[in-house]
Design an enzyme around this catalytic site. Structure first.
Site, short mmCIF file in Angstrom:
data_model
loop_
_atom_site.label_atom_id
_atom_site.label_comp_id
_atom_site.label_asym_id
_atom_site.label_seq_id
_atom_site.Cartn_x
_atom_site.Cartn_y
_atom_site.Cartn_z
CE LYS A 50 -0.39 -4.37 3.05
NZ LYS A 50 -0.54 -6.01 2.66
CE1 TYR A 97 -3.00 -2.31 6.03
CE2 TYR A 97 -3.73 -0.06 5.16
CZ TYR A 97 -3.50 -1.03 4.82
OH TYR A 97 -3.02 -0.85 2.78
CB THR A 152 -0.13 -0.01 1.20
OG1 THR A 152 -1.38 1.49 2.06
CG2 THR A 152 -0.26 -0.57 2.34
CG ASP A 153 -1.37 4.67 -0.88
OD1 ASP A 153 -1.47 4.39 0.07
OD2 ASP A 153 -1.79 5.82 -1.65
CD GLU A 154 -3.48 3.89 4.26
OE1 GLU A 154 -3.35 4.13 5.43
OE2 GLU A 154 -4.50 4.20 3.91
O1 DAU Z 1 -4.14 3.96 0.24
C1 DAU Z 1 -4.64 2.49 0.34
C2 DAU Z 1 -5.37 2.19 1.38
O2 DAU Z 1 -6.89 2.63 1.32
C3 DAU Z 1 -5.19 1.34 1.37
O3 DAU Z 1 -3.47 0.67 1.94
C4 DAU Z 1 -6.02 0.69 3.23
O4 DAU Z 1 -5.85 -1.01 2.86
C5 DAU Z 1 -7.30 0.59 2.31
O5 DAU Z 1 -8.46 0.71 3.50
C6 DAU Z 1 -7.43 2.83 1.97
O6 DAU Z 1 -7.39 3.58 3.18
P1 DAU Z 1 -7.96 4.52 3.96
O7 DAU Z 1 -7.89 4.51 5.19
O8 DAU Z 1 -7.18 5.60 2.65
O9 DAU Z 1 -9.16 4.07 3.22
P2 DAU Z 1 -10.80 4.24 4.07
O10 DAU Z 1 -11.75 4.43 3.05
O11 DAU Z 1 -10.97 3.70 5.01
O12 DAU Z 1 -10.72 6.25 3.81
C7 DAU Z 1 -10.85 7.00 3.11
C8 DAU Z 1 -10.77 8.25 2.90
O13 DAU Z 1 -11.91 8.46 3.42
C9 DAU Z 1 -10.06 9.02 4.26
O14 DAU Z 1 -9.55 10.02 4.18
C10 DAU Z 1 -10.96 8.91 5.53
C11 DAU Z 1 -11.87 8.96 5.25
N1 DAU Z 1 -13.30 8.11 5.79
C12 DAU Z 1 -13.23 7.00 5.98
C13 DAU Z 1 -14.15 6.66 5.98
C14 DAU Z 1 -13.98 5.19 6.66
C15 DAU Z 1 -14.00 9.14 5.92
O15 DAU Z 1 -14.00 10.72 5.86
N2 DAU Z 1 -15.40 8.46 6.73
C16 DAU Z 1 -15.94 7.31 6.91
O16 DAU Z 1 -16.39 6.92 7.44
#
Ligand code: DAU
Length: 343
Positions: free
Chosen positions: A153, A149, A124-126
């Site tokens: 990774k 997380y 992942t980029d993270e």
């Molecule tokens: O960038 C790659 C990563 O993308 C992967 O390594 C991870 O496994 C994957 O879960 C994803 O991580 P993020 O934390 O970026 O994804 P998430 O969909 O949880 O969140 C995307 C963005 O949206 C982040 O800035 C947090 C925000 N968010 C997330 C959730 C769940 C919200 O604003 N509201 C929410 O309810």
């Protein structure tokens, strides 16, 4: 490649990869090895389950004997198996260590012992931590993971580098950005926003919604992964990014526009702890192998919204299960104290 071992093939990116591989490589057989945790779902592969070239074996990457049993006879391996949700890792990271660290090690060790010819580890980029357009991360840059997380990774990536150096294991590491598309678990922001909007439920946007993510369509991602599995240089890592960055608030608004729903569904809620503002990578290396994304942000989000609107059967089942308790834990109090868009 004759037979490919796919760990975590019942998850989001893994299932899209298996479908792509079976379609693009008619001579290849696939062993899908998956623990079927809350995030693994054989519904994701309903359309290929009857294919004679496809076989499912249930097991966890944390169980080395099970990995050995399933990988035997394969000449390539790809590891998607991961605990992937940052918010769950903030609640408790124990499972993340088992799957993302111990599991990564088991896949590498078994591949080494069996002499598997090519191994692709999906990261992942993270791992790089926050970055900007002005200072994009390159593959050799230092890791600065900030969530449990991301730290788990990063450990997996370091183990890949160590196996390459120590044993000459032919492992390639892929670091994709934030994927969107069909079969993504609705704990993740985009499917959560889309399915909540479809049900007329609030969209919980963290903080002010100003954090940015690249929205890489999963079909573009799996094309890059197959290219790397076949043509990536062992011992090397490759960033995969489409340059489709958008702040979360604009993603929420785009989804509501596509569904003709009011912005009043947006709720600004308490932010994620340690929330990374933005990731940005330089993807020159994978592009030099001939890859380019075919989805820009507008197409990626439009195709994604359409898929969830057309496939309620898939996500309604997930949202009815364990998900309810998770949602209440994560969002109950936050939504109650959330701020409306109009305020
Ligand atoms: O960038 C790659 C990563 O993308 C992967 O390594 C991870 O496994 C994957 O879960 C994803 O991580 P993020 O934390 O970026 O994804 P998430 O969909 O949880 O969140 C995307 C963005 O949206 C982040 O800035 C947090 C925000 N968010 C997330 C959730 C769940 C919200 O604003 N509201 C929410 O309810």
């Amino acid at each position: 490649m004759r037979r490919v071992f796919v760990a975590g093939g019942a998850g989001f990116i893994g299932s899209n990869f298996i479908r792509h591989l079976l379609r693009e490589r008619p001579d290849v057989e696939v062993v899908n090895f998956d623990a079927l945790t809350y995030a693994g779902n054989l519904d994701n592969l309903r359309d290929v389950a009857g294919d004679a070239r496809y076989r499912f074996a249930r097991g966890s990457v944390a169980d080395r004997a099970a990995v050995l049993g399933a990988m035997r006879g394969c000449d390539a391996a790809i590891n998607f198996a991961a605990e992937s949700h940052v918010d769950r890792s903030i609640e408790d990271a124990a499972d993340f260590i088992d799957t993302n660290v111990r599991g990564a090690h088991n896949v590498l060790a078994v591949a080494r012992d069996l002499g598997v010819g090519r191994v692709l580890h999906v990261s992942t980029d993270e791992v790089y931590g926050p970055a900007t357009r002005e200072q994009p991360r390159r593959e050799g840059d230092a890791f600065r993971p900030r969530s449990p997380y991301a730290a788990s990774k990063a450990a997996g990536d370091l183990m890949c580098a160590a196996f390459s150096e120590t044993y000459g294991t032919p492992v390639i590491v892929a670091r994709p950005a934030n994927n969107v598309g069909p079969y993504q678990h609705p704990e993740k922001a985009v499917p959560l926003f889309v399915t909540n909007a479809l049900d007329g439920e609030p969209l919980p946007v963290y903080g002010e919604g100003l954090q940015e993510r690249d929205r890489l369509h999963v079909e573009d991602c799996v094309r890059a992964l197959l290219l790397l599995l076949e043509r990536g240089e062992p011992g090397e890592a490759y960033n995969i990014q489409a340059d489709n960055h958008q702040p979360n608030i604009d993603v929420a608004r785009a989804i509501l526009d596509l569904l003709d729903k009011p912005y009043g569904l947006i709720r600004f809620v308490d932010d994620r702890a340690g929330h990374d503002p933005c990731y940005w990578m330089d993807a020159t290396k994978v592009r030099a192998l001939g890859w380019a994304p075919s989805y820009d942000f507008a197409r990626a989000i439009e195709a994604t919204v359409r898929w969830y609107a057309d496939n309620r059967w898939w996500w309604e089942r997930i949202k009815a299960g364990e998900y309810r308790a998770y949602y209440e834990r994560q969002y109950g109090a936050r939504l109650a104290g959330g701020r409306r868009y109009e305020d």
